[in-house]
Write a protein that holds these residues in place. Structure first.
Motif, short mmCIF file in Angstrom:
data_model
loop_
_atom_site.label_atom_id
_atom_site.label_comp_id
_atom_site.label_asym_id
_atom_site.label_seq_id
_atom_site.Cartn_x
_atom_site.Cartn_y
_atom_site.Cartn_z
N VAL A 180 0.72 -1.16 -0.03
CA VAL A 180 0.03 -0.07 -0.13
C VAL A 180 1.05 1.13 -0.05
N GLY A 181 1.82 1.22 0.72
CA GLY A 181 2.74 2.55 0.92
C GLY A 181 3.48 2.49 2.22
N ARG A 182 4.18 3.63 2.60
CA ARG A 182 4.80 3.77 3.75
C ARG A 182 3.91 4.59 4.94
N SER A 183 4.08 4.22 6.17
CA SER A 183 3.43 4.70 7.19
C SER A 183 4.04 4.98 8.24
N SER A 184 3.62 5.36 9.27
CA SER A 184 4.40 5.56 10.54
C SER A 184 3.48 5.03 11.91
N VAL A 185 3.84 4.06 12.59
CA VAL A 185 2.91 3.39 13.57
C VAL A 185 3.62 3.89 14.82
N GLY A 186 3.12 4.55 15.79
CA GLY A 186 4.02 4.77 16.96
C GLY A 186 5.25 5.29 17.00
N GLY A 187 5.36 6.28 15.79
CA GLY A 187 6.74 6.66 15.69
C GLY A 187 7.64 5.77 14.74
N VAL A 188 7.36 4.68 14.42
CA VAL A 188 8.03 3.67 13.73
C VAL A 188 7.77 3.64 12.35
N LYS A 189 8.69 3.86 11.35
CA LYS A 189 8.24 3.98 10.06
C LYS A 189 8.07 2.46 9.33
N THR A 190 7.21 2.45 8.64
CA THR A 190 6.50 1.25 8.39
C THR A 190 6.20 0.77 6.95
N ASP A 191 6.11 -0.26 6.33
CA ASP A 191 5.82 -0.61 5.23
C ASP A 191 4.23 -1.46 5.51
N HIS A 192 3.08 -0.63 4.54
CA HIS A 192 1.91 -1.24 4.89
C HIS A 192 1.66 -2.11 3.74
N LEU A 193 1.03 -3.45 4.17
CA LEU A 193 0.91 -4.44 3.40
C LEU A 193 -0.81 -4.89 3.34
N ALA A 194 -1.25 -5.21 2.18
CA ALA A 194 -2.58 -5.70 2.20
C ALA A 194 -2.83 -6.93 1.63
N PHE A 195 -3.64 -7.69 2.43
CA PHE A 195 -3.86 -9.06 1.73
C PHE A 195 -5.55 -9.46 1.73
N THR A 196 -5.72 -10.34 0.87
CA THR A 196 -7.02 -10.87 0.77
C THR A 196 -7.21 -12.59 0.58
N ALA A 197 -8.30 -13.02 1.43
CA ALA A 197 -8.59 -14.18 1.35
C ALA A 197 -9.92 -14.32 1.34
N LYS A 198 -10.51 -15.44 1.27
CA LYS A 198 -11.98 -15.64 1.04
C LYS A 198 -12.61 -15.15 2.34
N GLY A 199 -13.47 -14.22 2.30
CA GLY A 199 -14.40 -13.79 3.22
C GLY A 199 -13.68 -12.81 4.28
N LEU A 200 -12.41 -12.40 3.82
CA LEU A 200 -11.47 -11.96 4.74
C LEU A 200 -10.46 -10.84 4.08
N ASP A 201 -10.38 -9.70 4.65
CA ASP A 201 -9.07 -8.95 4.40
C ASP A 201 -8.21 -8.66 5.42
N TRP A 202 -6.95 -8.49 5.35
CA TRP A 202 -6.10 -8.13 6.60
C TRP A 202 -4.98 -7.58 5.88
N GLU A 203 -4.59 -6.69 6.75
CA GLU A 203 -3.40 -5.83 6.52
C GLU A 203 -2.32 -5.92 7.49
N VAL A 204 -1.14 -5.47 7.35
CA VAL A 204 -0.05 -5.60 8.18
C VAL A 204 0.97 -4.47 8.16
N TRP A 205 1.26 -3.82 9.32
CA TRP A 205 2.26 -2.66 8.93
C TRP A 205 3.62 -3.01 9.60
N ILE A 206 4.87 -3.41 8.80
CA ILE A 206 5.83 -3.98 9.17
C ILE A 206 6.98 -2.98 9.25
#
Length: 267
Positions: A180-206
């Motif tokens: 998705v792009g770059r973001s900041s979580v709690g002051g930590v720079k992260t890579d924002h990723l998005a995923f899709t599964a059957k009946g489910l969307d999920w995202e993670v900031w790493i």
């Protein structure tokens, strides 16, 4: 994707699910002309960059002999009327590979400690002075995923990130993946990723530097109610020494022993 996130949130995760959308203003938005992937088109939309970052996170977690971290947040919880109400939850999780785990769950949910020493699982109601204990099959922490731990969901750790190979587990039957792009979580720079599964969307900031999960959002698609769970991770310690006493169950004096099925306070 056989992510078993439904099991995470309903069976494994209430104590660990956290919601603190601490995203900064430096997020790089997707271009408006870029269509959002859907479940029907997802199989042709697997961004190698996103998969590579997820793999880096998996390798970082899997490579650590010990893991110590905290989770906090707001958990959407079904009420008697059917409405979801928001409860605050926080937990500390300590794991020592291959077969030791400690979870201290606090907040509005059932305050409890869960200890697994490789042979025995113990759940302790911290405020109510009761406990349940049973012999486990033994083996790695992930073996606990094959059977129920005692008590309410508040006693369950976010085990799916603690397995030997999180990447293989998280990407099984995956429909789509994109960066998705770059973001900041709690002051930590992260890579924002998005995923899709059957009946489910999920995202993670790493974390861009440490490759650790900082935020996770899980949304169900289907049914009358479509709750969204948000998890924030913090205070990561990888490979740090852990006192052996951490994995010794401390049962309060005078605590009453219950059967596992009696541990859920709402039943």
């Amino acid at each position: 994707m056989n992510l078993n996130l439904k099991r995470i949130t309903h069976r494994l995760g209430y104590a660990l699910l956290a919601a603190s959308t601490l995203l900064g203003t430096d997020r790089v938005a997707l271009a408006q002309e870029t269509p959002a992937p859907t479940a029907t088109a997802a199989k042709a939309f697997k961004d190698e960059r996103a998969l590579g970052l997820l793999k880096a996170m998996s390798d970082t977690l899997a490579g650590a002999k010990t893991l110590d971290f905290k989770i906090r947040g707001i958990v959407p919880t079904p009420s008697p009327t059917g409405q979801y109400v928001s409860l605050f939850a926080s937990s500390r999780v300590v794991m020592q590979r291959p077969d030791k785990l400690f979870v201290a769950a606090r907040g509005d949910l059932f305050p409890s400690d869960v200890v697994y020493d490789g042979k025995t699982v113990t759940a302790i109601g911290v405020d109510r002075k009761f406990y349940a204990q049973r012999e486990a099959a033994g083996g790695a922490v992930e073996s606990l995923m094959q059977s129920e731990l005692p008590g309410s969901d508040a006693t369950r750790p976010f085990l799916d990130l603690l397995v030997a190979d999180p990447y293989a587990f998280l990407t099984k039957d995956l429909y789509s993946a994109f960066w998705v792009g770059r973001s900041s979580v709690g002051g930590v720079k992260t890579d924002h990723l998005a995923f899709t599964a059957k009946g489910l969307d999920w995202e993670v900031w790493i974390g861009a530097k440490d490759k650790l999960p900082r935020l996770m959002v899980i949304s169900y698609r289907g049914g009358d109610r479509q709750p969204t769970f948000t998890v924030e991770f913090s205070d990561w310690k990888l490979g740090a020494p852990v006192a052996s006493q951490t994995f010794v169950a401390s049962i309060p004096k005078g605590a009453v022993k219950l059967e596992f099925k009696q541990m859920d306070p709402v039943k």
